[in-house]
Write an enzyme that holds these catalytic residues in place. Structure first.
Site, PDB file in Angstrom:
ATOM      1  N   LYS B  68      85.977  69.742  56.206  1.00  0.00           N
ATOM      2  CA  LYS B  68      86.985  68.700  56.051  1.00  0.00           C
ATOM      3  C   LYS B  68      86.464  67.682  55.036  1.00  0.00           C
ATOM      4  O   LYS B  68      85.270  67.344  55.035  1.00  0.00           O
ATOM      5  CB  LYS B  68      87.225  68.038  57.418  1.00  0.00           C
ATOM      6  CG  LYS B  68      88.415  67.083  57.466  1.00  0.00           C
ATOM      7  CD  LYS B  68      88.665  66.618  58.914  1.00  0.00           C
ATOM      8  CE  LYS B  68      89.804  65.606  59.019  1.00  0.00           C
ATOM      9  NZ  LYS B  68      90.081  65.200  60.401  1.00  0.00           N
ATOM     10  N   SER B 143      94.738  65.211  61.770  1.00  0.00           N
ATOM     11  CA  SER B 143      94.454  65.092  60.369  1.00  0.00           C
ATOM     12  C   SER B 143      93.634  66.243  59.780  1.00  0.00           C
ATOM     13  O   SER B 143      93.510  66.329  58.563  1.00  0.00           O
ATOM     14  CB  SER B 143      93.701  63.782  60.131  1.00  0.00           C
ATOM     15  OG  SER B 143      92.452  63.834  60.801  1.00  0.00           O
ATOM     16  N   SER B 167      93.065  64.921  66.217  1.00  0.00           N
ATOM     17  CA  SER B 167      93.083  65.481  64.863  1.00  0.00           C
ATOM     18  C   SER B 167      92.474  66.857  64.697  1.00  0.00           C
ATOM     19  O   SER B 167      92.628  67.486  63.651  1.00  0.00           O
ATOM     20  CB  SER B 167      92.379  64.525  63.893  1.00  0.00           C
ATOM     21  OG  SER B 167      93.218  63.445  63.577  1.00  0.00           O
TER      22      SER B 167
END
Lengths: 476, 487
Positions: B68, B143, B167
């Site tokens: 990420k 996210s 997330s």
């Protein structure tokens, strides 16, 4: 002098000694090279996290104890949020909710009087970076960013510039005695904010408070307070007290005046909240006890002791306690059996003169209290004269050798009565006219005979025995 | 032959036996990255120069993975999917990355997130929307949008995520994969861009409980750079896995799971809750005890506002370092204030700015007690309520969200206030720092949905074992898009 009563509160910031910064592994030391003592966290690179320095926390607790503060059960930190280029994270890690010490009190000495000072709180925080504002640009040095800083806040309980400076001097000494800071104003390690207001002597409500920020020497604190008292008093006298505004001012060294910076109405809301990156840390009683035991006897206590236990003068005691190391040296002398007054004289006169001359610290000199005692003992048992003792003292310091090297048979004092009698007889033999004059009443000539003995023995004759023998032989 | 859809243990075996090389895997993973980028826009950076790693006894050695883009990667662009850091190249690795480097794991790409992890749609990143690989008219949630998207599409067996509200665990559900965030502090946060420090967790998106355990075993550990990390050296997640959860006690919350709470329920929500009930039945068949419990609806309804207040406050402060003065594109202006304003005005998306305003508002002197302090109190009440359940139960089992992934076009539709608590309850896992895992438990209209299991702090093994037993009894383990089940 103003006819009003001044009400003064102090905020004293002091940089703490430590190997690394308070929340960063970067070195905490002064460096000429800008931005050399920094780690990513000091510049707030994304993802970096603070790690608390246990030594700084320990030192903060120690000072809270010195101030007789209440120490909380848990240690934690808050974020003080504001934007300024010297604050890379956009917040300062400090203590707002639960400072390391609250509700303290101490007694200070000012012009021979003892004055109680109430402490609002003392808290640990990180320093900001330092900035230089040049002609058309500003530069930032992050070396100072994250240096441990202890902020002490008094209650508005101080009433004169003298008291304020006496308090600051007292605290500087306490920081140094506890070995938590060099407390050097020249290095910018101490900075003060001063709050000043005035009121009628019998009034019950405080006047309008003016804050003077970031004063970097005690002399300036003194001048700033007096200037501010004068300014406010003059306005009050002129019936214009409403012109005294609750505001922040700064001290201008050149003009010796204070200058308005901003109104308190523009005060920033710092939006404090507990920093989640630094988990609450339990302060155990065992730890507190351990820290308490490390606190040495402080300046004032020692001074009182020297005066009452050893009958030293206020003047001498004050000199002895000025630096902890010197006071420790003196105490060691007494511990090993020296006479306190004698030890005081040697330390205050000879040792302090010597270290001042060569800009040394007492810990750096070769002469230990044991050596000093050895020299003094040799005066007492008549082996050397006071004058010789001084010579030995300097030889030890200069040549860094044990005093026994300089106290030998060859230069030992002559205390042997027979030997001295022989010398005296000889002198009387060739000084018949002086003997005659002396015996006919010219007493001053006694010193001539002492001088002759000293000359003949190169100053090694024991002066007391010499005088005794001379009287015996001349005063018939 | 396709490899990147396989499990970690299978790939390790193949590498060990010399049936495939690390280089082959990297090549396949990169090719798939480029294909998926065209289709779903899941990546900020694709590391075309990724180098093979020597295969050792470490299961992760030589195998590609995704990161990420809020994990600092030394020498590799790391943006947090924000214009404020669009050119930022860290000079140090996040601790979790260092640990994966030590294992010989191979970074293939940096995945898109909602800007700095803030947002649950995958639409606020500076590189544009991330599309759901199952149906590109839908969101992945966020996210960890790009990570979920890529793992579901079979680009690699796992990708790293962060989880401040849900997330990891929500995009996992919407993409039909596993999302696991261990207990707070088990993995060091050092080097990961902060969102809300008291809620931020690191974790993994993978295609099985087993793979998740293997990856977190490697990422975890006490770190001198993160004071909230703790020593978990006596915890071995992968080695502790079993498929036997007989006698484990689970509970679900009536106020969230009973369809009668939702008078306006649409078809998807009905099917979702029906499907959840089937999962509960399955748990019972596996010998687990499943009970319904009750929690005050008022408290449950406060979850989301509590979350918004706390995370906005912390985020406002955490992101105050983004001034463009030290790093990031420097703003224009003739003094520092105008420079900072310019940088932040241009750099942040509207959503983030909105939350900064909320964050500042709730921390202001005159509002702090009413909002921030009360939110902290409600957080405590919620955590206490869950902890109370853990006195009796091994874990709480709940459906994830209110159905499958939403369509982009429906994002601005007004929310049904009745379903907010159901949609947002995973945030309690962040409030308490609880270990929490989402696994796929079926389909609605051919789109995957998930179920979540959340346990007490430090009880990760228990949580993983319940999930592992359940996963073994269903047919979604190892699934990639289209519902293809892989070995």
């Amino acid at each position: 002098m103003s006819k009003y009563k001044a009400v003064i509160g102090l905020e004293m910031h002091c940089e703490l000694k430590s190997n690394s910064k308070v929340f960063s592994s970067a070195e905490n030391s002064y460096s000429e090279i800008a931005n050399s003592n920094i780690r990513p966290v000091d510049m707030a690179f994304p993802g970096t996290l603070p790690v608390a320095n246990k030594k700084s926390i320990r030192d903060a607790i120690k000072m809270a104890m010195v101030l007789n503060c209440e120490v909380p059960e848990y240690m934690y930190f808050d974020r003080k949020n504001y934007y300024y280029p010297d604050l890379p994270k956009g917040y300062q890690i400090t203590q707002f909710d639960s400072p390391v010490g609250v509700n303290g009190h101490i007694e200070i000495e000012c012009n021979g009087e003892f004055i109680p000072i109430d402490i609002h709180d003392i808290h640990l925080e990180e320093d900001a970076a330092s900035m230089d504002h040049l002609y058309d640009t500003s530069v930032i040095d992050y070396n100072r960013a994250g240096v441990p800083l202890l902020e002490l806040v008094t209650e508005p309980c101080i009433h004169s510039a003298e008291e304020a400076v006496a308090f600051l001097e007292h605290m500087r000494s306490a920081y140094k005695y506890c070995d938590v800071s060099e407390a050097d104003t020249k290095k910018g390690q101490i900075r003060c904010d001063v709050n000043v207001s005035i009121m009628e002597e019998d009034a019950t409500e405080f006047g309008t408070r003016v804050e003077i920020k970031n004063i970097n020497s005690f002399g300036n604190v003194y001048d700033a307070i007096n200037y501010e008292i004068k300014r406010q008093s003059e306005l009050k006298d002129a019936g214009r007290y409403d012109e005294v505004e609750q505001e922040t001012r700064r001290f201008d060294e050149e003009s010796g005046t204070t200058i308005r910076m901003r109104s308190k109405a523009d005060a920033i809301d710092y939006k404090y909240f507990v920093d989640p990156n630094l988990p609450k840390y339990k302060i155990t009683n065992e730890w507190l006890e351990e820290i308490r035991e490390e606190i040495p006897k402080l300046r004032n206590e020692r001074k009182q002791e020297y005066m009452s236990n050893y009958s030293l003068s206020d003047y001498d005691a004050t000199i002895l306690v000025k630096e902890k190391e010197i006071s420790d040296y003196f105490e060691k002398c007494i511990e090993i059996g020296m006479d306190p007054k004698e030890a005081c004289n040697w330390v205050n006169v000879n040792i302090i003169a010597y270290i001042n001359k060569y800009e040394l610290e007492i810990k750096d000199i070769y002469l230990t209290p044991e050596m000093l005692k050895f020299i003094v003992d040799n005066i007492k048992n008549g082996t050397i004269s006071s004058k010789q003792a001084k010579e030995v003292f300097f030889k030890v310091l200069d040549e860094k050798k044990e005093p026994s090297n300089f106290i030998s048979k060859e230069n030992a004092q002559i205390s042997d009565v027979n030997e001295l009698e022989k010398i005296i007889d000889e002198i009387i033999g060739y000084s018949s006219s002086q003997v005659e004059q002396y015996r006919s009443g010219k007493d001053r000539l006694f010193d001539y005979f002492v001088g002759q003995v000293m000359k003949n023995t190169r100053g090694k004759a024991n002066p007391i025995i010499t005088k005794e023998l001379l009287h015996k032989k001349l005063d018939i | 032959m396709e490899y990147m859809n396989k499990s970690l243990t299978k790939l390790h075996e193949l590498l060990k036996n010399g049936e495939v090389t690390s280089q082959d895997l990297i090549k396949e993973s990169l090719e798939k990255s480029h294909t998926l980028q065209e289709k779903c826009n899941a990546f900020v950076t694709i590391l075309d120069d990724a180098k093979e790693e020597r295969v050792t006894d470490n299961i992760l050695s030589g195998i590609p993975y995704g990161v990420k883009d809020n994990y600092s990667t030394k020498g590799i662009l790391t943006t947090g999917s924000s214009n404020t850091l669009k050119d930022y190249v860290p000079f140090f690795d996040a601790t979790a990355i260092t640990k994966l480097n030590e294992a010989g794991a191979v970074k293939i790409n940096k995945t898109v997130l909602d800007e700095f992890g803030m947002g649950g749609t995958g639409t606020t990143g500076h590189t544009g929307n991330v599309l759901n690989p199952w149906d590109t008219t839908r969101i992945c949630a966020g996210s960890s949008s790009g990570s979920a998207c890529a793992v579901a599409a079979g680009v690699y067996p796992y990708a790293l995520g962060t989880d401040t509200g849900d997330s990891i665990r929500k995009p996992a559900a919407y993409c039909g994969i596993v999302g696991y965030k261990p207990t707070y502090g088990m993995i060091s946060r050092y080097g990961v861009f902060p969102f809300a420090s008291s809620l931020d967790h690191l974790g993994v998106l993978a295609r099985s409980v087993e793979d998740s355990a293997i990856v977190v075993d490697q990422m975890k550990g006490i770190d001198k750079n993160d004071m909230t990390s703790w020593d978990s050296s006596n915890i071995h997640l992968y080695d502790s896995l079993t498929t036997d959860s007989k006698g484990k006690k689970l509970c679900y919350i009536k106020e969230l799971c009973d369809i009668s709470n939702y008078p306006n329920a649409d078809e998807e929500l009905k099917l979702h809750l029906e499907n959840f009930n089937k999962t509960l039945e399955l748990c019972k068949e596996l010998g687990m005890e499943v009970n319904e419990v009750s929690i005050d609806r008022k408290l449950l309804n406060a979850i989301y506002s509590t979350y918004v207040v706390i995370h906005s406050a912390e985020a406002t402060s955490n992101m105050s370092n983004l001034t463009g003065l030290i790093f990031g594109p420097r703003g224009e202006g003739d003094n520092y204030i105008t420079m900072i304003k310019d940088h932040r005005t241009k750099g942040f998306s509207p959503l983030i700015k909105r939350r900064f305003i909320i964050g500042s508002y709730v921390l202001q002197k005159e509002n702090k007690e009413r909002y921030f302090n009360n939110a902290q109190r409600v957080r405590r009440l919620l955590v206490d309520a869950w902890k109370e359940l853990y006195k009796t139960y091994d874990a709480v089992i709940l459906p994830v969200g209110i159905g499958p992934a939403k369509k982009f076009e429906d994002l601005n539709k007004e929310l049904d206030t009745n379903t907010i608590a159901l949609d947002e309850h995973l945030q309690v896992g962040n409030f308490g720092g609880f270990p929490s895992i989402t696994i796929p438990n079926g389909f609605i209209n051919n789109l995957p949905v998930g179920v979540n299991i959340t346990g007490n702090c430090y009880d990760d093994i228990n949580v993983l074992n319940i999930a592992n037993s359940l996963e073994n009894a269903m047919e979604y383990k190892g699934q990639t898009i289209g519902g293809v089940v892989n070995e």
